[in-house]
Write an enzyme that holds these catalytic residues in place. Sequence first.
Site, PDB file in Angstrom:
ATOM      1  N   LYS A  42      25.316  39.064  40.121  1.00 53.03           N
ATOM      2  CA  LYS A  42      25.895  39.082  38.779  1.00 53.03           C
ATOM      3  C   LYS A  42      25.325  37.960  37.913  1.00 53.03           C
ATOM      4  CE  LYS A  42      30.086  41.108  40.722  1.00 53.03           C
ATOM      5  NZ  LYS A  42      31.418  40.852  41.292  1.00 53.03           N
ATOM      6  N   GLN A  86      36.664  37.094  41.660  1.00 47.67           N
ATOM      7  CA  GLN A  86      35.951  37.735  42.764  1.00 47.67           C
ATOM      8  C   GLN A  86      36.919  37.979  43.929  1.00 47.67           C
ATOM      9  OE1 GLN A  86      32.631  38.661  42.680  1.00 47.67           O
ATOM     10  NE2 GLN A  86      33.049  39.707  44.609  1.00 47.67           N
ATOM     11  N   ASP A 111      36.735  43.333  34.440  1.00 46.17           N
ATOM     12  CA  ASP A 111      36.809  44.110  35.685  1.00 46.17           C
ATOM     13  C   ASP A 111      37.816  45.253  35.561  1.00 46.17           C
ATOM     14  OD1 ASP A 111      35.094  43.734  37.761  1.00 46.17           O
ATOM     15  OD2 ASP A 111      36.247  42.157  38.758  1.00 46.17           O
TER      16      ASP A 111
END
Length: 921
Positions: A42, A86, A111
């Site tokens: 990422k 994460q 997300d």
Amino acid sequence: QVRERLKKQVVEMKEKFPGFRPGLAILQVGNRDDSNLYINMKLKAAAEIGISANHIKLPNTATEADVLKCIASLNGDPAVHGFIVQLPLDSDKPINTEKITNAVAPEKDVDGLSSINAGKLSRGDLGDCFIPCTPKGCMELIRQTGIQVAGKRAVVIGRSKIVGAPMHDLLLWNHATVTTCHSKTSTLAEEVGKADILVVAAGKAEMVKGEWIKPGAIVIDCGINHVPDSTKASGKRVVGDVAYSTAKEKASYITPVPGGVGPMTVAMLMQSTVESAQRFLERFQPGKWNIQYNQLTLKVPVPSDIEISQSCIPKPIDQVAKEVGLLPDEVELYGQTKAKVHLSALKRLKNQPDGKYIVVTGITPTPLGEGKSTTTVGLVQALGAHLHQNVFACVRQPSQGPTFGIKGGAAGGGYCQVIPMEEFNLHLTGDIHAITAANNLVAAAVDARIFHELTQTDQALYNRLVPSVNGVRKFSDIQIRRLQKLGINKTDPTALTKEEVNLFVRLDIDPGTITWQRVLDTNDRFLRKITIGQSPTEKGFSRMAQFDITVSSEIMAVLALSDGLDDMKKRLGRMVVASSKRGEPVTADDLGVTGALAVLMKDAVKPNLMQTLEGTPVFVHAGPFANIAHGNSSVLADKIALKLVGKDGFVVTEAGFGADIGMEKFFNIKCRYSGLRPHVVVLVATVRALKMHGGGPAVTAGVPLPKEYMEENLQLLAKGCSNLNKQIQNARMFGVPVVVAVNAFKTDTKAELALVVQLAKEAGAFEAVECTHWAEGGKGAVALAQAVQRASQTPSNFRFLYNVELPVIDKIRLIAQQIYGASDIELLPEAQEKVTMYTKQGFGNLPICMAKTHLSLSHDPERKGAPTGFILPIRDIRASVGAGFLYPLVGTMSTMPGLPTRPCFYDIDLDPVSGEVNGLF
């Protein structure tokens, strides 16, 4: 393709908003190898596209509270537009993952895992939410096939919150007929065989067999599984949830594993981050305010100011901040109705164009005042609530002394007020108290230093000024600056010679030259002259001193003219408090107090946000005297406001007293230091004041007006317009168009008002307008606002009256002759000595801040109209070196007002039940 498109979008953003970059934050807990791998992918993608990515890594000992605290900080960071946590959270401590994902601000949740974004997706609000990146990537892959989704049968295997459930919703709202299967589905092969589109996210290696798949189907495999493989060095290989080798023979399109959905997931994360940055710019772009205005309920007769103020319910101040484009972390709330604005807002907006800059001033007033503050508020209410322009008012904070003394409050009046007026007129956020503390710290340091130098040897002083701590002596930063000023380039305290120690420790202040006084924000005439040091502990060191009112402190002028914390600190350090016996200036930096002053002033430097009765925003910041200082609100408030309103908006500020004083200083001092250039001067005039200038009887506060002011008298009025004519000329001398606001009173006749308008235009005003804003609010100043709009479109050829490099006497003479109408100036001996001293000390190139009466263009308050041919006497000259000007004293004046026989506080009270302030402000 996606990455290339995003690269171009980021480049376009940077071109349109220089210095801007989309920001992505990735929060990781622990140190899992797989998480590290995904995060690196990422970060690499973000760097390639031009996104500023920040990886925050918490240890596996982090608690839930630690994670939530970090999330709160990132939620409030304006540089972060996309923010992901994460998963999984690799912590030794129990952490509720659902609580963590829901703590992420929905507008930054790229997300798409928060319940708010999931809920919006489930009900089809696709344009108002973030979609989880894997489903979003899957849809993008399906679209790339060119096959229409609408009307197709889709099967999703898996029902996780990250992939399965949102994938179902996404296909459904794209008009597919969707079936969700899972581990308990008994007819899985049969359901798969019906699918035109198959998305598999079950987490089981090769569970979907090729023979199950409908010929020509689109197959999206989201699975990542490891199976044993002796041919690989690692002993294992990666496979998906679909048996790829057989499925690809039947599918029309199929994603490989690895290399299919994975890279698209990362690309979609980048896309969501860029989308979030675009939304941010749309919300917070200057020039696009979406503001709610308050409706006034006008009454006749007009009630008292405090009745009007308390009848209006102000908007929550955080709402006002949001409406004008301030970010949550740029606003520090002080209750519901006032807030401080952080200087980071100016840094964020530095590349935005400024709006139009308007200064409100007035003719030479009566002791009652002619309504500059009321006109300032009325004008911004008209521009904002009635003409729907972005507009900010920037006004001074009033001193508590006059509020309880003879003048009352300064929040405007009638239906044109800053509210709540009692908050505005009293402590506000404590800025004046901070100035009082800082000023008196300097005063204490001056007398303490004289005392200690009188009673100690050089070595004793040195040992105390540079003490040994744990056997080590070290100069502080401010002491290093003093050594450098003395030409001593040493940093080791043990290396100084006796002569150098003497120079370092002895300021050798001459008590007769001390100009720094103690201050108090209360009118107290008995503190005008005092004797200090009478206690036996002071060992006979006593001297005459005085108290001034706080707003006359040089620190107030420093606050008003600073353009940031660093500039303020430098100005504080340059303040001259006295001269040494050698004739050298002694500064706050020499006293070692600069850092402490900056600490005391660190919150005061932030402008205060309030609002008007009609809901337009106001900055209230700084309140320097308009005679011995420049009488204008802060540079910082103006600069932030000019950025917030955008290039088509307006910032209206007010200059104290008449145009000959406040406006002249606004131009020659404030604009010189700020670098800002005004577009329009609004000159406030009243029939009452002009009749006084025409020879009418004296106007006295607290005494009924004589009949001359209650009856029509055009001859008296026309004669008095000489003052209006001169003040129009004064404004035009600086190259700025002038709009005259005739502030109408109920005793004025139509003929009188029309005469003032006519004579103002003949004198060179761009336009002259009758105003009734006191009784009607913004509605009564719409014509004025429209005139200001027109005037702001004309060229402004702004210029200063003088070059600061001219000799001090020449600068004073230019102001006296050009602005006041004097034939010449006369310097008394004390003033002449100061000119010589300040020039020798290097202060001769500072601007001039004339301290004279505001009740006449001359030095004599009894001379009305536009007198000429007089000699202006200069009895003394003083220096505000930190603020950055010299102030000649014209005539006599007090910097500590006294209380009148009947002070305003007779009319002020507190209701013990409601807690409301009652009485007249």
